[in-house]
Design a protein around this motif. Structure first.
Motif, PDB file in Angstrom:
ATOM      1  N   UNK A 291       0.831  -1.212   0.000  1.00 40.78           N
ATOM      2  CA  UNK A 291       0.000   0.000   0.000  1.00 40.78           C
ATOM      3  C   UNK A 291       0.863   1.260   0.000  1.00 40.78           C
ATOM      4  N   UNK A 292       2.158   1.099  -0.340  1.00 40.41           N
ATOM      5  CA  UNK A 292       3.076   2.228  -0.401  1.00 40.41           C
ATOM      6  C   UNK A 292       3.055   3.022   0.909  1.00 40.41           C
ATOM      7  N   UNK A 293       3.166   2.289   2.018  1.00 36.80           N
ATOM      8  CA  UNK A 293       3.063   2.924   3.336  1.00 36.80           C
ATOM      9  C   UNK A 293       4.279   2.613   4.210  1.00 36.80           C
ATOM     10  N   UNK A 294       5.451   2.562   3.619  1.00 32.84           N
ATOM     11  CA  UNK A 294       6.660   2.212   4.376  1.00 32.84           C
ATOM     12  C   UNK A 294       6.946   3.236   5.474  1.00 32.84           C
ATOM     13  N   UNK A 295       6.767   4.510   5.179  1.00 32.68           N
ATOM     14  CA  UNK A 295       7.054   5.549   6.173  1.00 32.68           C
ATOM     15  C   UNK A 295       6.193   5.397   7.429  1.00 32.68           C
ATOM     16  N   UNK A 296       4.863   5.311   7.323  1.00 33.58           N
ATOM     17  CA  UNK A 296       4.079   5.107   8.556  1.00 33.58           C
ATOM     18  C   UNK A 296       4.340   3.750   9.201  1.00 33.58           C
ATOM     19  N   UNK A 297       4.702   2.763   8.398  1.00 36.89           N
ATOM     20  CA  UNK A 297       5.031   1.445   8.933  1.00 36.89           C
ATOM     21  C   UNK A 297       6.280   1.525   9.810  1.00 36.89           C
ATOM     22  N   UNK A 298       7.322   2.173   9.326  1.00 35.98           N
ATOM     23  CA  UNK A 298       8.562   2.309  10.092  1.00 35.98           C
ATOM     24  C   UNK A 298       8.313   3.171  11.329  1.00 35.98           C
ATOM     25  N   UNK A 299       7.599   4.261  11.169  1.00 35.38           N
ATOM     26  CA  UNK A 299       7.311   5.169  12.290  1.00 35.38           C
ATOM     27  C   UNK A 299       6.520   4.439  13.378  1.00 35.38           C
ATOM     28  N   UNK A 300       5.453   3.755  12.994  1.00 39.39           N
ATOM     29  CA  UNK A 300       4.632   3.035  13.969  1.00 39.39           C
ATOM     30  C   UNK A 300       5.392   1.850  14.561  1.00 39.39           C
ATOM     31  N   UNK A 301       6.142   1.143  13.712  1.00 45.50           N
ATOM     32  CA  UNK A 301       6.931   0.016  14.200  1.00 45.50           C
ATOM     33  C   UNK A 301       7.925   0.445  15.258  1.00 45.50           C
ATOM     34  N   UNK A 302       8.565   1.587  15.048  1.00 45.11           N
ATOM     35  CA  UNK A 302       9.506   2.135  16.033  1.00 45.11           C
ATOM     36  C   UNK A 302       8.797   2.396  17.354  1.00 45.11           C
ATOM     37  N   UNK A 303       7.637   2.988  17.299  1.00 42.70           N
ATOM     38  CA  UNK A 303       6.897   3.306  18.531  1.00 42.70           C
ATOM     39  C   UNK A 303       6.455   2.040  19.257  1.00 42.70           C
ATOM     40  N   UNK A 304       5.948   1.058  18.496  1.00 40.29           N
ATOM     41  CA  UNK A 304       5.565  -0.217  19.108  1.00 40.29           C
ATOM     42  C   UNK A 304       6.775  -0.885  19.754  1.00 40.29           C
ATOM     43  N   UNK A 305       7.915  -0.861  19.081  1.00 42.46           N
ATOM     44  CA  UNK A 305       9.122  -1.508  19.606  1.00 42.46           C
ATOM     45  C   UNK A 305       9.572  -0.856  20.910  1.00 42.46           C
ATOM     46  N   UNK A 306       9.616   0.456  20.945  1.00 41.07           N
ATOM     47  CA  UNK A 306      10.034   1.159  22.163  1.00 41.07           C
ATOM     48  C   UNK A 306       9.059   0.870  23.306  1.00 41.07           C
ATOM     49  N   UNK A 307       7.765   0.972  23.027  1.00 41.25           N
ATOM     50  CA  UNK A 307       6.766   0.687  24.065  1.00 41.25           C
ATOM     51  C   UNK A 307       6.871  -0.763  24.530  1.00 41.25           C
ATOM     52  N   UNK A 308       7.060  -1.686  23.591  1.00 45.00           N
ATOM     53  CA  UNK A 308       7.184  -3.096  23.943  1.00 45.00           C
ATOM     54  C   UNK A 308       8.390  -3.374  24.815  1.00 45.00           C
ATOM     55  N   UNK A 309       9.515  -2.727  24.519  1.00 48.73           N
ATOM     56  CA  UNK A 309      10.716  -2.923  25.335  1.00 48.73           C
ATOM     57  C   UNK A 309      10.542  -2.338  26.738  1.00 48.73           C
ATOM     58  N   UNK A 310       9.875  -1.209  26.838  1.00 49.56           N
ATOM     59  CA  UNK A 310       9.606  -0.626  28.161  1.00 49.56           C
ATOM     60  C   UNK A 310       8.745  -1.576  28.990  1.00 49.56           C
ATOM     61  N   UNK A 311       7.679  -2.084  28.383  1.00 47.12           N
ATOM     62  CA  UNK A 311       6.780  -2.983  29.103  1.00 47.12           C
ATOM     63  C   UNK A 311       7.481  -4.308  29.420  1.00 47.12           C
ATOM     64  N   UNK A 312       8.320  -4.785  28.507  1.00 45.03           N
ATOM     65  CA  UNK A 312       9.094  -6.002  28.773  1.00 45.03           C
ATOM     66  C   UNK A 312      10.012  -5.798  29.976  1.00 45.03           C
ATOM     67  N   UNK A 313      10.688  -4.680  30.047  1.00 44.52           N
ATOM     68  CA  UNK A 313      11.537  -4.388  31.200  1.00 44.52           C
ATOM     69  C   UNK A 313      10.750  -4.390  32.503  1.00 44.52           C
ATOM     70  N   UNK A 314       9.564  -3.783  32.481  1.00 45.61           N
ATOM     71  CA  UNK A 314       8.706  -3.780  33.673  1.00 45.61           C
ATOM     72  C   UNK A 314       8.265  -5.196  34.034  1.00 45.61           C
ATOM     73  N   UNK A 315       7.971  -6.018  33.030  1.00 42.38           N
ATOM     74  CA  UNK A 315       7.565  -7.402  33.285  1.00 42.38           C
ATOM     75  C   UNK A 315       8.693  -8.179  33.955  1.00 42.38           C
ATOM     76  N   UNK A 316       9.907  -8.023  33.451  1.00 38.08           N
ATOM     77  CA  UNK A 316      11.048  -8.750  34.033  1.00 38.08           C
ATOM     78  C   UNK A 316      11.289  -8.294  35.468  1.00 38.08           C
ATOM     79  N   UNK A 317      11.224  -7.004  35.718  1.00 39.92           N
ATOM     80  CA  UNK A 317      11.412  -6.484  37.078  1.00 39.92           C
ATOM     81  C   UNK A 317      10.337  -7.058  38.007  1.00 39.92           C
ATOM     82  N   UNK A 318       9.111  -7.133  37.535  1.00 43.45           N
ATOM     83  CA  UNK A 318       8.016  -7.680  38.344  1.00 43.45           C
ATOM     84  C   UNK A 318       8.226  -9.161  38.627  1.00 43.45           C
ATOM     85  N   UNK A 319       8.663  -9.915  37.635  1.00 43.88           N
ATOM     86  CA  UNK A 319       8.943 -11.344  37.830  1.00 43.88           C
ATOM     87  C   UNK A 319      10.068 -11.526  38.844  1.00 43.88           C
TER      88      UNK A 319
END
Length: 190
Positions: free
Chosen positions: A83-111
């Protein structure tokens, strides 16, 4: 034009880099989530007190949320494919990745809190969780920010992909424009 290649080539490289990073994180979060899903079926689970069960539920919720966030870019890619949407894909993917890593860190600390509390008591759980939080903050936030700042101060940029979080080739962080006014580092344009 700064960096190497066209804006499309840079977006493709950014997407490929993001996928490689997500593969590493996804493996870890999926193992953590899978192991946590088996805990309630273990004989000792009934011995947990109410507070420990709450901590466990928080840990499994964080781990499942991290799993969803770190897999979300793949789903987004499927939805936006051709769909010729690489720019929003990369932008959104970056945000999901950062949020996912933050939540993963919190999960490990909780465990870690839960495991140390069950094995050695509540104070040990709090202490171990605090140490784990400091380690994650140091390795996942302070060190990368320090390296990024030193890199920008030294003008030691090879290409703009590293600091171009939104993947649009302008060298800006999340559409915020150039890194710093008057910085030695040249801000490449697409």
């Amino acid at each position: 034009m700064g960096g190497t290649g066209s804006a499309t080539e840079r977006l493709n490289r950014n997407w490929d880099d993001l996928l490689q990073e997500l593969r590493v994180a996804q493996t870890g979060v999926q193992l953590l989530t899978g192991l946590l899903l088996t805990v309630p079926f273990q004989a000792r689970f009934d011995a947990l007190v109410a507070h420990q069960r709450v901590v466990f539920l928080v840990a499994i919720s964080l781990s499942a949320t991290a799993t969803a966030l770190l897999i979300a870019p793949v789903v987004l890619h499927r939805v936006l494919f051709r769909r010729n949407a690489r720019r929003p894909l990369v932008r959104s993917g970056q945000r999901f990745a950062v949020a996912g890593l933050i939540v993963l860190g919190l999960a490990v600390v909780t465990v870690i809190d839960l495991i140390f509390e069950v094995v050695a008591g509540p104070l040990a759980g709090i202490a171990a969780a605090a140490v784990a939080a400091v380690v994650f903050l140091t390795l996942w936030v302070l060190v990368p920010l320090t390296v990024r700042e030193r890199n920008a101060a030294d003008g030691d940029r090879i290409e703009d992909d590293e600091d171009d979080e939104d993947g649009d080739g302008d060298g800006a962080r999340d559409g915020a424009g150039p890194h710093r006014a008057g910085s030695k580092a040249a801000v490449p344009t697409a």
